[in-house]
Design a protein around this motif. Structure first.
Motif, PDB file in Angstrom:
ATOM      1  N   LYS A  53       0.842  -1.184   0.000  1.00 28.33           N
ATOM      2  CA  LYS A  53       0.000   0.000   0.000  1.00 28.33           C
ATOM      3  C   LYS A  53       0.884   1.243   0.000  1.00 28.33           C
ATOM      4  O   LYS A  53       2.068   1.180   0.341  1.00 28.33           O
ATOM      5  N   PHE A  54       0.288   2.347  -0.418  1.00 30.52           N
ATOM      6  CA  PHE A  54       1.056   3.582  -0.503  1.00 30.52           C
ATOM      7  C   PHE A  54       0.177   4.780  -0.179  1.00 30.52           C
ATOM      8  O   PHE A  54      -1.044   4.699  -0.192  1.00 30.52           O
ATOM      9  N   LYS A  55       0.833   5.902   0.144  1.00 35.43           N
ATOM     10  CA  LYS A  55       0.140   7.156   0.404  1.00 35.43           C
ATOM     11  C   LYS A  55       1.030   8.308  -0.024  1.00 35.43           C
ATOM     12  O   LYS A  55       2.238   8.153  -0.195  1.00 35.43           O
ATOM     13  N   THR A  56       0.409   9.454  -0.205  1.00 37.99           N
ATOM     14  CA  THR A  56       1.116  10.672  -0.571  1.00 37.99           C
ATOM     15  C   THR A  56       1.034  11.632   0.605  1.00 37.99           C
ATOM     16  O   THR A  56      -0.026  11.804   1.191  1.00 37.99           O
ATOM     17  N   CYS A  57       2.180  12.227   0.952  1.00 33.71           N
ATOM     18  CA  CYS A  57       2.255  13.114   2.116  1.00 33.71           C
ATOM     19  C   CYS A  57       2.876  14.456   1.746  1.00 33.71           C
ATOM     20  O   CYS A  57       3.630  14.559   0.776  1.00 33.71           O
ATOM     21  N   ILE A  58       2.562  15.454   2.564  1.00 34.77           N
ATOM     22  CA  ILE A  58       3.232  16.751   2.506  1.00 34.77           C
ATOM     23  C   ILE A  58       3.721  17.042   3.914  1.00 34.77           C
ATOM     24  O   ILE A  58       2.938  17.039   4.866  1.00 34.77           O
ATOM     25  N   VAL A  59       5.016  17.244   4.040  1.00 34.80           N
ATOM     26  CA  VAL A  59       5.619  17.583   5.324  1.00 34.80           C
ATOM     27  C   VAL A  59       5.741  19.100   5.358  1.00 34.80           C
ATOM     28  O   VAL A  59       6.324  19.708   4.460  1.00 34.80           O
ATOM     29  N   LEU A  60       5.165  19.722   6.396  1.00 30.67           N
ATOM     30  CA  LEU A  60       5.153  21.183   6.516  1.00 30.67           C
ATOM     31  C   LEU A  60       5.656  21.570   7.894  1.00 30.67           C
ATOM     32  O   LEU A  60       5.086  21.153   8.900  1.00 30.67           O
ATOM     33  N   ASN A  61       6.736  22.374   7.944  1.00 30.10           N
ATOM     34  CA  ASN A  61       7.252  22.784   9.252  1.00 30.10           C
ATOM     35  C   ASN A  61       6.775  24.191   9.619  1.00 30.10           C
ATOM     36  O   ASN A  61       6.079  24.852   8.841  1.00 30.10           O
ATOM     37  N   SER A  62       7.148  24.651  10.799  1.00 30.00           N
ATOM     38  CA  SER A  62       6.667  25.938  11.310  1.00 30.00           C
ATOM     39  C   SER A  62       7.252  27.139  10.559  1.00 30.00           C
ATOM     40  O   SER A  62       6.763  28.255  10.698  1.00 30.00           O
ATOM     41  N   ASN A  63       8.288  26.919   9.753  1.00 29.67           N
ATOM     42  CA  ASN A  63       8.855  27.986   8.918  1.00 29.67           C
ATOM     43  C   ASN A  63       8.193  28.043   7.545  1.00 29.67           C
ATOM     44  O   ASN A  63       8.651  28.766   6.667  1.00 29.67           O
ATOM     45  N   TYR A  64       7.154  27.240   7.355  1.00 31.86           N
ATOM     46  CA  TYR A  64       6.436  27.141   6.090  1.00 31.86           C
ATOM     47  C   TYR A  64       7.323  26.632   4.960  1.00 31.86           C
ATOM     48  O   TYR A  64       7.263  27.101   3.829  1.00 31.86           O
ATOM     49  N   ASP A  65       8.125  25.647   5.300  1.00 33.48           N
ATOM     50  CA  ASP A  65       8.870  24.881   4.309  1.00 33.48           C
ATOM     51  C   ASP A  65       8.085  23.591   4.096  1.00 33.48           C
ATOM     52  O   ASP A  65       7.641  22.968   5.071  1.00 33.48           O
ATOM     53  N   ALA A  66       7.903  23.192   2.849  1.00 32.26           N
ATOM     54  CA  ALA A  66       7.110  21.997   2.546  1.00 32.26           C
ATOM     55  C   ALA A  66       7.902  21.035   1.685  1.00 32.26           C
ATOM     56  O   ALA A  66       8.787  21.429   0.920  1.00 32.26           O
ATOM     57  N   GLN A  67       7.552  19.757   1.830  1.00 29.96           N
ATOM     58  CA  GLN A  67       8.210  18.692   1.085  1.00 29.96           C
ATOM     59  C   GLN A  67       7.181  17.606   0.807  1.00 29.96           C
ATOM     60  O   GLN A  67       6.471  17.154   1.698  1.00 29.96           O
ATOM     61  N   ALA A  68       7.095  17.179  -0.445  1.00 29.88           N
ATOM     62  CA  ALA A  68       6.214  16.072  -0.807  1.00 29.88           C
ATOM     63  C   ALA A  68       6.958  14.752  -0.594  1.00 29.88           C
ATOM     64  O   ALA A  68       8.171  14.674  -0.801  1.00 29.88           O
ATOM     65  N   VAL A  69       6.207  13.722  -0.154  1.00 34.84           N
ATOM     66  CA  VAL A  69       6.802  12.405   0.103  1.00 34.84           C
ATOM     67  C   VAL A  69       5.837  11.328  -0.391  1.00 34.84           C
ATOM     68  O   VAL A  69       4.644  11.379  -0.106  1.00 34.84           O
ATOM     69  N   LEU A  70       6.372  10.359  -1.113  1.00 38.67           N
ATOM     70  CA  LEU A  70       5.622   9.167  -1.497  1.00 38.67           C
ATOM     71  C   LEU A  70       6.051   8.055  -0.555  1.00 38.67           C
ATOM     72  O   LEU A  70       7.241   7.745  -0.466  1.00 38.67           O
ATOM     73  N   VAL A  71       5.100   7.485   0.180  1.00 40.03           N
ATOM     74  CA  VAL A  71       5.400   6.453   1.180  1.00 40.03           C
ATOM     75  C   VAL A  71       4.804   5.132   0.704  1.00 40.03           C
ATOM     76  O   VAL A  71       3.633   5.073   0.300  1.00 40.03           O
ATOM     77  N   VAL A  72       5.602   4.066   0.762  1.00 39.22           N
ATOM     78  CA  VAL A  72       5.138   2.738   0.367  1.00 39.22           C
ATOM     79  C   VAL A  72       5.455   1.759   1.490  1.00 39.22           C
ATOM     80  O   VAL A  72       6.502   1.847   2.128  1.00 39.22           O
ATOM     81  N   GLN A  73       4.518   0.843   1.727  1.00 41.81           N
ATOM     82  CA  GLN A  73       4.657  -0.135   2.813  1.00 41.81           C
ATOM     83  C   GLN A  73       4.315  -1.520   2.267  1.00 41.81           C
ATOM     84  O   GLN A  73       3.322  -1.691   1.557  1.00 41.81           O
ATOM     85  N   SER A  74       5.153  -2.510   2.626  1.00 44.75           N
ATOM     86  CA  SER A  74       4.928  -3.876   2.143  1.00 44.75           C
ATOM     87  C   SER A  74       4.754  -4.848   3.293  1.00 44.75           C
ATOM     88  O   SER A  74       5.577  -4.909   4.197  1.00 44.75           O
TER      89      SER A  74
END
Length: 146
Positions: A53-74
């Protein structure tokens, strides 16, 4: 004389066009450790396997820096081949995810670059997971209000 100059210019242009451009490396898969900065879609099963299974994430810190992440789990009993990409429509955090082997029981993430997004934005990203050569995708968005 003009003909020679034109021929020399065309030859030079052709030679420059034929030069190889450097290839950009795809992002490798890394261990995932989430916290309250992670905003994710729900996991979805990949169409190839009920055990990946997989999901799509956005990591957002308090300085308003963002990063997209694709997470996969087996949870499969065998290793699988993964690859993929992240395409962010509203902020420039895109990446190709390297082809790799995912062993049973592992969770891995493909991290796009971190970018400044500001305190008021809608962040959207699409994660595409290629499992054993078959692609599935998942959209995700969050609204940032500072």
């Amino acid at each position: 004389m003009r003909y020679r100059r034109l021929l020399a210019t065309a030859t030079l242009a052709g030679a420059l066009a034929m030069q190889a451009t450097p290839a950009s490396a795809a992002q490798t898969w890394q261990a995932v450790n989430t916290n309250s900065n992670w905003h994710c879609s729900n996991y979805v099963k990949h169409s190839v396997s009920d055990y990946v299974k997989f999901k799509t994430c956005i990591v957002l810190n308090s300085n308003y820096d963002a990063q997209a992440v694709l997470v996969v789990q087996s949870t499969a009993s065998v290793a699988v081949s993964i690859g993929g990409s992240l395409k962010s429509g509203t902020f420039p955090s895109n990446v190709s995810c390297a082809n790799s082997t995912l062993n049973p029981g592992f969770t891995r993430g493909c991290f796009a670059p971190t970018v400044k997004v500001g305190s008021s934005a809608t962040l959207e990203t699409t994660g595409e997971l290629k499992l054993n050569g078959v692609s599935n995708s998942k959209d995700f968005s969050i609204i940032v209000i500072g």
